[in-house]
Scaffold this motif. Sequence first.
Motif, PDB file in Angstrom:
ATOM      1  N   ALA A   3       1.252  -0.745   0.047  1.00 50.19           N
ATOM      2  CA  ALA A   3      -0.604  -0.110   0.310  1.00 50.19           C
ATOM      3  C   ALA A   3       1.227   1.238  -0.082  1.00 50.19           C
ATOM      4  O   ALA A   3       0.622   2.085  -0.939  1.00 50.19           O
ATOM      5  N   ALA A   4       1.920   1.231   0.847  1.00 50.87           N
ATOM      6  CA  ALA A   4       2.850   2.336   0.704  1.00 50.87           C
ATOM      7  C   ALA A   4       3.679   2.414   0.061  1.00 50.87           C
ATOM      8  O   ALA A   4       3.631   4.316  -1.396  1.00 50.87           O
ATOM      9  N   ASP A   5       4.294   1.334  -1.726  1.00 49.63           N
ATOM     10  CA  ASP A   5       4.441   1.622  -2.480  1.00 49.63           C
ATOM     11  C   ASP A   5       3.300   2.149  -3.565  1.00 49.63           C
ATOM     12  O   ASP A   5       3.823   3.246  -4.218  1.00 49.63           O
ATOM     13  N   TYR A   6       2.372   1.910  -3.252  1.00 44.33           N
ATOM     14  CA  TYR A   6       1.498   2.201  -4.323  1.00 44.33           C
ATOM     15  C   TYR A   6       0.366   3.806  -4.161  1.00 44.33           C
ATOM     16  O   TYR A   6       1.273   4.668  -5.038  1.00 44.33           O
ATOM     17  N   PHE A   7       0.928   4.190  -2.967  1.00 42.35           N
ATOM     18  CA  PHE A   7       0.221   5.807  -2.448  1.00 42.35           C
ATOM     19  C   PHE A   7       1.607   6.628  -2.864  1.00 42.35           C
ATOM     20  O   PHE A   7       1.084   7.719  -3.441  1.00 42.35           O
ATOM     21  N   ARG A   8       2.649   5.803  -2.768  1.00 42.32           N
ATOM     22  CA  ARG A   8       4.112   6.850  -3.176  1.00 42.32           C
ATOM     23  C   ARG A   8       3.580   6.671  -4.697  1.00 42.32           C
ATOM     24  O   ARG A   8       4.437   8.353  -4.980  1.00 42.32           O
ATOM     25  N   GLU A  13       4.657  10.449  -5.724  1.00 39.67           N
ATOM     26  CA  GLU A  13       6.047  10.107  -7.391  1.00 39.67           C
ATOM     27  C   GLU A  13       5.815  11.793  -7.522  1.00 39.67           C
ATOM     28  O   GLU A  13       6.009  12.424  -7.921  1.00 39.67           O
ATOM     29  N   PRO A  14       4.329  12.452  -8.520  1.00 43.36           N
ATOM     30  CA  PRO A  14       3.871  12.628  -9.077  1.00 43.36           C
ATOM     31  C   PRO A  14       3.938  13.695  -8.975  1.00 43.36           C
ATOM     32  O   PRO A  14       4.392  15.364  -9.323  1.00 43.36           O
ATOM     33  N   LEU A  15       3.041  14.120  -7.601  1.00 44.53           N
ATOM     34  CA  LEU A  15       3.485  15.497  -7.051  1.00 44.53           C
ATOM     35  C   LEU A  15       4.469  16.489  -6.818  1.00 44.53           C
ATOM     36  O   LEU A  15       4.552  17.235  -7.069  1.00 44.53           O
ATOM     37  N   LYS A  16       5.580  15.209  -6.667  1.00 44.03           N
ATOM     38  CA  LYS A  16       6.809  15.848  -6.568  1.00 44.03           C
ATOM     39  C   LYS A  16       7.512  16.335  -7.917  1.00 44.03           C
ATOM     40  O   LYS A  16       8.698  17.558  -7.578  1.00 44.03           O
ATOM     41  N   GLU A  17       7.196  15.952  -7.886  1.00 46.24           N
ATOM     42  CA  GLU A  17       7.652  15.427 -10.123  1.00 46.24           C
ATOM     43  C   GLU A  17       6.965  17.335 -10.372  1.00 46.24           C
ATOM     44  O   GLU A  17       7.966  17.528 -11.214  1.00 46.24           O
ATOM     45  N   LYS A  18       5.211  17.482 -10.735  1.00 51.50           N
ATOM     46  CA  LYS A  18       5.156  18.423 -10.494  1.00 51.50           C
ATOM     47  C   LYS A  18       5.584  19.556  -9.669  1.00 51.50           C
ATOM     48  O   LYS A  18       5.670  20.524 -10.339  1.00 51.50           O
ATOM     49  N   LEU A  21       9.090  20.262 -11.612  1.00 53.51           N
ATOM     50  CA  LEU A  21       8.419  21.586 -12.457  1.00 53.51           C
ATOM     51  C   LEU A  21       8.579  22.528 -12.580  1.00 53.51           C
ATOM     52  O   LEU A  21       8.693  24.022 -13.550  1.00 53.51           O
ATOM     53  N   GLU A  22       7.513  22.896 -11.889  1.00 50.71           N
ATOM     54  CA  GLU A  22       7.027  24.305 -11.665  1.00 50.71           C
ATOM     55  C   GLU A  22       7.945  25.084 -10.657  1.00 50.71           C
ATOM     56  O   GLU A  22       7.901  25.873 -10.793  1.00 50.71           O
ATOM     57  N   LYS A  23       8.673  24.735 -10.031  1.00 53.36           N
ATOM     58  CA  LYS A  23      10.335  25.040  -9.274  1.00 53.36           C
ATOM     59  C   LYS A  23      11.287  25.354 -10.519  1.00 53.36           C
ATOM     60  O   LYS A  23      11.416  26.940 -10.834  1.00 53.36           O
ATOM     61  N   GLU A  24      11.249  24.606 -12.141  1.00 56.41           N
ATOM     62  CA  GLU A  24      12.000  25.018 -12.942  1.00 56.41           C
ATOM     63  C   GLU A  24      11.712  26.354 -13.792  1.00 56.41           C
ATOM     64  O   GLU A  24      11.926  26.941 -14.340  1.00 56.41           O
ATOM     65  N   ALA A  25      10.446  25.673 -13.616  1.00 55.63           N
ATOM     66  CA  ALA A  25      10.025  26.762 -14.258  1.00 55.63           C
ATOM     67  C   ALA A  25       9.839  28.725 -13.749  1.00 55.63           C
ATOM     68  O   ALA A  25      10.160  29.051 -14.957  1.00 55.63           O
TER      69      ALA A  25
END
Length: 94
Positions: A3-8, A13-18, A21-25
């Motif tokens: 469940a933890a891996d699924y949640f991550r 992971e998508p939230l951190k990537e977003k 990307l926002e910080k880079e922009a």
Amino acid sequence: MIAADYFRRKYLEPLKEKQRLEKEARREELERVRSEALERARDEGRKQGREQADAEWDAWNRRRLAALAYGAPFAEPPPSSRRAKSESNGPTPA
């Protein structure tokens, strides 16, 4: 653990990537704004320099023409030769 891996993978992971990307922009936007501001400042400096040089030449030419009209000798060097001489001596102390 599953469940933890699924949640991550599904949410974290998508939230951190977003966020990355926002910080880079934001960083790219800041760099663009800085570059534009620097270019505007350079253009303004060039404009002021041209205006100052034009004013020096106009004043010199008025003095030259006045001397010519009165028949007086005029031995004052043009502004370009004075500027070249002062630049070769280095900056003047403030």
